[in-house]
Design an enzyme around this catalytic site. Sequence first.
Site, PDB file in Angstrom:
ATOM      1  N   SER A  42       0.806  -1.229   0.000  1.00  0.00           N
ATOM      2  CA  SER A  42       0.000   0.000   0.000  1.00  0.00           C
ATOM      3  C   SER A  42       0.840   1.280   0.000  1.00  0.00           C
ATOM      4  O   SER A  42       0.506   2.223  -0.724  1.00  0.00           O
ATOM      5  CB  SER A  42      -0.972  -0.009   1.186  1.00  0.00           C
ATOM      6  OG  SER A  42      -1.929  -1.018   0.985  1.00  0.00           O
ATOM      7  N   THR A  73      -5.814  -3.433   7.295  1.00  0.00           N
ATOM      8  CA  THR A  73      -5.799  -4.799   6.785  1.00  0.00           C
ATOM      9  C   THR A  73      -5.793  -5.772   7.956  1.00  0.00           C
ATOM     10  O   THR A  73      -5.932  -5.362   9.114  1.00  0.00           O
ATOM     11  CB  THR A  73      -4.623  -4.973   5.779  1.00  0.00           C
ATOM     12  OG1 THR A  73      -4.737  -6.245   5.178  1.00  0.00           O
ATOM     13  CG2 THR A  73      -3.252  -4.823   6.419  1.00  0.00           C
ATOM     14  N   LYS A  76      -9.677  -5.337  10.510  1.00  0.00           N
ATOM     15  CA  LYS A  76     -10.796  -4.767   9.753  1.00  0.00           C
ATOM     16  C   LYS A  76     -12.113  -4.737  10.540  1.00  0.00           C
ATOM     17  O   LYS A  76     -12.918  -3.831  10.359  1.00  0.00           O
ATOM     18  CB  LYS A  76     -11.004  -5.548   8.454  1.00  0.00           C
ATOM     19  CG  LYS A  76      -9.926  -5.283   7.411  1.00  0.00           C
ATOM     20  CD  LYS A  76     -10.266  -5.994   6.107  1.00  0.00           C
ATOM     21  CE  LYS A  76      -9.171  -5.790   5.088  1.00  0.00           C
ATOM     22  NZ  LYS A  76      -9.486  -6.404   3.808  1.00  0.00           N
ATOM     23  N   ASN A  79     -11.972  -1.215   5.527  1.00  0.00           N
ATOM     24  CA  ASN A  79     -10.561  -1.132   5.111  1.00  0.00           C
ATOM     25  C   ASN A  79     -10.118   0.307   4.872  1.00  0.00           C
ATOM     26  O   ASN A  79      -8.945   0.549   4.594  1.00  0.00           O
ATOM     27  CB  ASN A  79     -10.284  -1.991   3.861  1.00  0.00           C
ATOM     28  CG  ASN A  79     -10.744  -1.306   2.588  1.00  0.00           C
ATOM     29  OD1 ASN A  79     -11.628  -0.457   2.611  1.00  0.00           O
ATOM     30  ND2 ASN A  79     -10.142  -1.683   1.470  1.00  0.00           N
ATOM     31  N   ASP A  85     -12.809  -3.045  -0.923  1.00  0.00           N
ATOM     32  CA  ASP A  85     -12.280  -4.295  -1.491  1.00  0.00           C
ATOM     33  C   ASP A  85     -13.124  -4.781  -2.674  1.00  0.00           C
ATOM     34  O   ASP A  85     -12.597  -5.177  -3.710  1.00  0.00           O
ATOM     35  CB  ASP A  85     -12.241  -5.403  -0.427  1.00  0.00           C
ATOM     36  CG  ASP A  85     -11.149  -5.151   0.610  1.00  0.00           C
ATOM     37  OD1 ASP A  85     -10.133  -4.524   0.261  1.00  0.00           O
ATOM     38  OD2 ASP A  85     -11.318  -5.583   1.760  1.00  0.00           O
ATOM     39  N   GLY A  88     -15.139 -20.075  -1.273  1.00  0.00           N
ATOM     40  CA  GLY A  88     -14.813 -19.480   0.023  1.00  0.00           C
ATOM     41  C   GLY A  88     -15.995 -18.705   0.567  1.00  0.00           C
ATOM     42  O   GLY A  88     -16.880 -18.286  -0.204  1.00  0.00           O
ATOM     43  N   ARG A 142     -15.839 -24.943   1.949  1.00  0.00           N
ATOM     44  CA  ARG A 142     -15.529 -26.184   2.664  1.00  0.00           C
ATOM     45  C   ARG A 142     -16.554 -26.396   3.786  1.00  0.00           C
ATOM     46  O   ARG A 142     -17.118 -27.468   3.924  1.00  0.00           O
ATOM     47  CB  ARG A 142     -14.104 -26.048   3.227  1.00  0.00           C
ATOM     48  CG  ARG A 142     -13.539 -27.256   3.862  1.00  0.00           C
ATOM     49  CD  ARG A 142     -12.085 -27.038   4.190  1.00  0.00           C
ATOM     50  NE  ARG A 142     -11.869 -25.883   5.087  1.00  0.00           N
ATOM     51  CZ  ARG A 142     -10.672 -25.459   5.474  1.00  0.00           C
ATOM     52  NH1 ARG A 142      -9.584 -26.058   5.043  1.00  0.00           N
ATOM     53  NH2 ARG A 142     -10.556 -24.422   6.285  1.00  0.00           N
ATOM     54  N   LYS A 199     -21.381 -21.985   6.419  1.00  0.00           N
ATOM     55  CA  LYS A 199     -20.942 -20.587   6.280  1.00  0.00           C
ATOM     56  C   LYS A 199     -21.394 -20.009   4.931  1.00  0.00           C
ATOM     57  O   LYS A 199     -21.766 -18.838   4.843  1.00  0.00           O
ATOM     58  CB  LYS A 199     -19.420 -20.484   6.427  1.00  0.00           C
ATOM     59  CG  LYS A 199     -19.001 -20.455   7.894  1.00  0.00           C
ATOM     60  CD  LYS A 199     -17.518 -20.629   8.091  1.00  0.00           C
ATOM     61  CE  LYS A 199     -16.681 -19.445   7.663  1.00  0.00           C
ATOM     62  NZ  LYS A 199     -15.239 -19.684   7.914  1.00  0.00           N
ATOM     63  N   GLY A 251      -4.912 -11.402  -8.170  1.00  0.00           N
ATOM     64  CA  GLY A 251      -5.557 -10.317  -7.427  1.00  0.00           C
ATOM     65  C   GLY A 251      -4.742  -9.042  -7.281  1.00  0.00           C
ATOM     66  O   GLY A 251      -5.130  -8.165  -6.498  1.00  0.00           O
TER      67      GLY A 251
HETATM   68  P1  ATR Z   1     -10.389 -14.246   4.688  1.00  0.00           P
HETATM   69  O1  ATR Z   1     -10.562 -12.964   5.426  1.00  0.00           O
HETATM   70  O2  ATR Z   1      -9.137 -14.335   3.850  1.00  0.00           O
HETATM   71  O3  ATR Z   1     -11.604 -14.618   3.897  1.00  0.00           O
HETATM   72  P2  ATR Z   1     -11.183 -16.215   6.604  1.00  0.00           P
HETATM   73  O4  ATR Z   1     -12.338 -15.386   7.016  1.00  0.00           O
HETATM   74  O5  ATR Z   1     -10.377 -16.927   7.638  1.00  0.00           O
HETATM   75  O6  ATR Z   1     -10.141 -15.364   5.797  1.00  0.00           O
HETATM   76  O7  ATR Z   1     -11.707 -17.270   5.519  1.00  0.00           O
HETATM   77  C1  ATR Z   1     -10.868 -18.202   4.884  1.00  0.00           C
HETATM   78  C2  ATR Z   1     -11.658 -18.937   3.808  1.00  0.00           C
HETATM   79  O8  ATR Z   1     -10.787 -19.852   3.127  1.00  0.00           O
HETATM   80  C3  ATR Z   1     -12.784 -19.789   4.351  1.00  0.00           C
HETATM   81  O9  ATR Z   1     -13.815 -19.842   3.375  1.00  0.00           O
HETATM   82  C4  ATR Z   1     -12.115 -21.166   4.511  1.00  0.00           C
HETATM   83  O10 ATR Z   1     -13.011 -22.248   4.526  1.00  0.00           O
HETATM   84  P3  ATR Z   1     -13.780 -22.671   5.901  1.00  0.00           P
HETATM   85  O11 ATR Z   1     -14.871 -21.661   6.075  1.00  0.00           O
HETATM   86  O12 ATR Z   1     -14.300 -24.024   5.626  1.00  0.00           O
HETATM   87  O13 ATR Z   1     -12.735 -22.627   6.975  1.00  0.00           O
HETATM   88  C5  ATR Z   1     -11.285 -21.190   3.270  1.00  0.00           C
HETATM   89  N1  ATR Z   1     -10.126 -22.111   3.307  1.00  0.00           N
HETATM   90  C6  ATR Z   1      -9.006 -21.967   4.028  1.00  0.00           C
HETATM   91  N2  ATR Z   1      -8.132 -22.974   3.760  1.00  0.00           N
HETATM   92  C7  ATR Z   1      -8.729 -23.759   2.834  1.00  0.00           C
HETATM   93  C8  ATR Z   1      -8.354 -24.957   2.127  1.00  0.00           C
HETATM   94  N3  ATR Z   1      -7.170 -25.520   2.340  1.00  0.00           N
HETATM   95  N4  ATR Z   1      -9.225 -25.479   1.236  1.00  0.00           N
HETATM   96  C9  ATR Z   1     -10.409 -24.902   1.019  1.00  0.00           C
HETATM   97  N5  ATR Z   1     -10.844 -23.771   1.649  1.00  0.00           N
HETATM   98  C10 ATR Z   1     -10.012 -23.219   2.534  1.00  0.00           C
END
Ligand code: ATR
Length: 272
Positions: A16, A61, A65, A86, A101, A125, A150, A154, A236
């Site tokens: 930044s 960041t 946040k 942010n 963002d 995600g 995953r 959520k 990104g």
């Molecule tokens: P961010 O602010 O970067 O979104 P976060 O809120 O911790 O960070 O979210 C991380 C995301 O990456 C989540 O969707 C997580 O899945 P879960 O909700 O099931 O935890 C996903 N994630 C992290 N590691 C992963 C992996 N190895 N494979 C698939 N999804 C993953």
Amino acid sequence: MEKYLVFGNPIKQSRSPYIHTAFAKQTQQAISYQAQQPELDGFKAAVKTLIAEQGKGANVTAPFKEQAMQLCDELSERAKHAAAVNTLSFIDGKIYGDNTDGLGLVQDLLRHNVVLKNANILILGAGGAVKGVILPLLEQQPATLVIANRTVSKAQALCEQFGSDKMTGCGFDDIKNTTFDLIINATSASLTGEQPPISEQLITEKTICYDMVYRKELTPFLHWAQELKAKAVIDGLGMLVGQAAESFNIWRGVMPEVEQVLNDLRVEINNS
Ligand code: ATR
């Protein structure tokens, strides 16, 4: 010279200061912009100090946040939906919070001529990064926005929160075999060299793949998509520069040009 900071912990990796200094030069704005790393329990105090020093604003960041949102007197709609801030602006004793963002992502996609209107979009995600981009993506009027995660609950919770009939939530194994125009990887899997386990069949010659993460080499997700002959793979970095441009515009009332700064930053990263 008006003062701005970016707060994060860690912050050493932040681009930044580079980006905002370049924007300031380009638009001939007299600002200083530096990175600061408060202790994990020291964010609020650091913001108060910046305000006392006549600071005009700050980027925020991870992991601050959500805390930044709590400090604000007023929040933009985007920040409310994202539940994260942010961009802080300090005006006449008040703290204003925004989240740029999602705008940065949309701006970058449009710059790459990705058509979002009526598009079928899949987001991988359902964490904080996703929450921040849903509203700006919906504003582009896609046909569908599928959130696969995953942890399925959520993804479903996000759909309920936004209440749009265009959105559905599911697990990686239950993604309906629609032809997606755009797949956005917003999991943090790229950071650990992994990729979300989705079916190869989702990647066609019509699919554009975007990873919110950037690094020198292609991320595992983008590498995989390229091997499968996706229409395009985009990282990104443009989102990063795009969100910074939107913050700069909020503070200074001038929208900087992204392209040159993005190209220079790419060279800088490749040489680092
Ligand atoms: P961010 O602010 O970067 O979104 P976060 O809120 O911790 O960070 O979210 C991380 C995301 O990456 C989540 O969707 C997580 O899945 P879960 O909700 O099931 O935890 C996903 N994630 C992290 N590691 C992963 C992996 N190895 N494979 C698939 N999804 C993953």
